[in-house]
Design a protein around this motif. Structure first.
Motif, short mmCIF file in Angstrom:
data_model
loop_
_atom_site.label_atom_id
_atom_site.label_comp_id
_atom_site.label_asym_id
_atom_site.label_seq_id
_atom_site.Cartn_x
_atom_site.Cartn_y
_atom_site.Cartn_z
N ALA A 93 6.00 6.29 1.31
CA ALA A 93 4.94 7.30 1.32
C ALA A 93 3.59 6.62 1.25
CB ALA A 93 5.12 8.25 0.15
N TYR A 94 2.61 7.19 1.92
CA TYR A 94 1.24 6.71 1.81
C TYR A 94 0.69 7.20 0.47
CZ TYR A 94 1.99 6.08 6.79
OH TYR A 94 2.50 5.71 8.01
N GLY A 95 0.10 6.28 -0.27
CA GLY A 95 -0.42 6.66 -1.57
C GLY A 95 0.11 5.76 -2.66
N THR A 96 -0.46 5.89 -3.83
CA THR A 96 -0.14 4.96 -4.91
C THR A 96 1.18 5.28 -5.59
OG1 THR A 96 -1.42 6.31 -6.44
CG2 THR A 96 -2.58 4.51 -5.36
N MET A 97 1.51 6.56 -5.69
CA MET A 97 2.75 6.96 -6.37
C MET A 97 3.16 8.35 -5.90
SD MET A 97 5.17 6.30 -8.46
CE MET A 97 6.46 7.15 -9.37
N LYS A 98 4.47 8.51 -5.69
CA LYS A 98 5.05 9.81 -5.40
C LYS A 98 6.20 10.04 -6.38
CE LYS A 98 2.35 10.41 -1.86
NZ LYS A 98 1.24 11.39 -1.88
N TYR A 99 6.54 11.29 -6.57
CA TYR A 99 7.60 11.57 -7.54
C TYR A 99 8.82 12.08 -6.81
CZ TYR A 99 4.26 10.37 -11.06
OH TYR A 99 3.38 9.67 -11.83
N ARG A 100 9.29 13.28 -7.04
CA ARG A 100 10.62 13.69 -6.57
C ARG A 100 10.62 14.56 -5.32
NH1 ARG A 100 13.20 14.84 -10.99
NH2 ARG A 100 14.95 15.70 -9.85
N ILE A 115 10.73 15.55 -1.76
CA ILE A 115 11.16 14.89 -0.52
C ILE A 115 10.08 14.97 0.55
CG2 ILE A 115 12.27 16.95 0.42
CD1 ILE A 115 14.52 15.11 1.42
N TYR A 116 9.28 16.02 0.54
CA TYR A 116 8.27 16.22 1.57
C TYR A 116 7.04 15.33 1.39
CZ TYR A 116 11.23 20.14 2.67
OH TYR A 116 12.31 20.91 3.00
N ASP A 117 6.95 14.64 0.27
CA ASP A 117 5.86 13.70 0.04
C ASP A 117 6.09 12.38 0.76
OD1 ASP A 117 5.14 14.63 -3.42
OD2 ASP A 117 4.33 15.37 -1.52
N PHE A 118 7.31 12.14 1.22
CA PHE A 118 7.65 10.85 1.82
C PHE A 118 7.56 10.93 3.34
CE2 PHE A 118 8.81 8.28 -1.79
CZ PHE A 118 8.93 9.23 -2.78
N ASP A 119 6.95 9.92 3.94
CA ASP A 119 6.60 9.97 5.35
C ASP A 119 7.56 9.22 6.26
OD1 ASP A 119 3.72 9.39 3.65
OD2 ASP A 119 3.82 11.19 4.90
N HIS A 120 8.26 8.24 5.70
CA HIS A 120 9.12 7.41 6.53
C HIS A 120 10.46 7.22 5.84
CE1 HIS A 120 5.81 6.45 9.21
NE2 HIS A 120 5.07 6.29 8.14
N TRP A 121 11.53 7.13 6.65
CA TRP A 121 12.88 7.06 6.11
C TRP A 121 13.70 5.99 6.82
CZ3 TRP A 121 14.35 10.23 2.09
CH2 TRP A 121 13.45 11.24 1.74
N GLY A 122 14.60 5.38 6.07
CA GLY A 122 15.56 4.47 6.67
C GLY A 122 16.75 5.25 7.21
N GLN A 123 17.71 4.51 7.74
CA GLN A 123 18.87 5.14 8.37
C GLN A 123 19.97 5.47 7.37
OE1 GLN A 123 18.44 1.92 8.26
NE2 GLN A 123 20.43 1.11 7.66
N GLY A 124 19.87 4.92 6.18
CA GLY A 124 20.84 5.19 5.13
C GLY A 124 21.93 4.16 5.03
N THR A 125 22.47 4.02 3.82
CA THR A 125 23.60 3.12 3.58
C THR A 125 24.60 3.85 2.70
OG1 THR A 125 24.25 0.90 2.84
CG2 THR A 125 22.54 1.99 1.57
N CYS A 160 16.32 4.99 1.81
CA CYS A 160 15.04 4.42 1.40
C CYS A 160 13.93 5.26 2.01
CB CYS A 160 14.98 2.98 1.90
SG CYS A 160 13.41 2.15 1.69
N ALA A 161 12.86 5.49 1.25
CA ALA A 161 11.74 6.29 1.75
C ALA A 161 10.42 5.65 1.35
CB ALA A 161 11.83 7.71 1.18
N SER A 195 0.82 -1.22 0.00
CA SER A 195 0.00 0.00 0.00
C SER A 195 0.85 1.26 0.00
CB SER A 195 -0.91 0.02 1.23
OG SER A 195 -0.16 0.18 2.41
N LEU A 196 2.16 1.11 -0.07
CA LEU A 196 3.09 2.24 0.02
C LEU A 196 3.77 2.51 -1.31
CD1 LEU A 196 4.85 1.22 3.34
CD2 LEU A 196 3.19 3.07 3.08
N ALA A 197 3.86 3.78 -1.67
CA ALA A 197 4.78 4.19 -2.72
C ALA A 197 6.17 4.26 -2.09
CB ALA A 197 4.39 5.54 -3.29
N MET A 198 7.19 3.97 -2.87
CA MET A 198 8.55 3.89 -2.34
C MET A 198 9.50 4.74 -3.17
SD MET A 198 8.24 1.88 0.25
CE MET A 198 9.97 1.57 0.65
N GLY A 199 10.62 5.08 -2.56
CA GLY A 199 11.61 5.88 -3.28
C GLY A 199 12.99 5.73 -2.71
#
Length: 124
Positions: free
Chosen positions: A99-106, A108-118, A96-97, A31-35
């Motif tokens: 977002a709630y919703g079917t699709m997000k684009y570029r 950054i504020y559209d994304f709700d959750h973030w990983g710690q980074g690699t 990794c990010a 159910s999440l869009a990803m980026g």
């Protein structure tokens, strides 16, 4: 709540390849869009690629188009970033990010959750 954990970063020579993974938990992944975003030292976090909840729509930054491929496996709750023909300017922490919703684009504020980074480091 969504938890995201990236893996697969490392040191590679220019022209080489890496595949990043992002494992998600805590909410129905499908159910999440990803980026993917990245942040180089002294620079702002920038968009790399995004993918719709079904995987049917993908979107890339011009700087990685034709070299990187974003994908997802909803059965494994995981998204991927295949990076080929890597350049020194690709060196950054990759995030990794989700977002709630079917699709997000570029945006950054559209994304709700973030990983710690690699960390990805490309040597010349």
């Amino acid at each position: 709540q969504v938890q995201l954990v990236e893996s697969g970063g490392g040191l590679v020579q220019a022209g080489g390849s890496l595949r990043l993974s992002c494992a998600a938990s805590g909410r129905t992944f499908s159910s999440l869009a990803m980026g993917w975003f990245r942040q180089a030292p002294g620079k702002e976090r920038e968009f790399v690629a995004s993918i719709s909840w079904t995987g049917g729509i993908t979107y890339y930054a011009d700087s990685v188009k034709g070299r990187f491929t974003i994908s997802r496996d909803n059965a494994k709750n995981t998204q991927y970033l295949q990076m080929n023909s890597l350049k020194p300017e690709d060196t950054a922490v990759y995030y990794c990010a989700a977002a709630y919703g079917t699709m997000k684009y570029r945006d950054i504020y559209d994304f709700d959750h973030w990983g710690q980074g690699t960390q990805v480091t490309v040597s010349s």
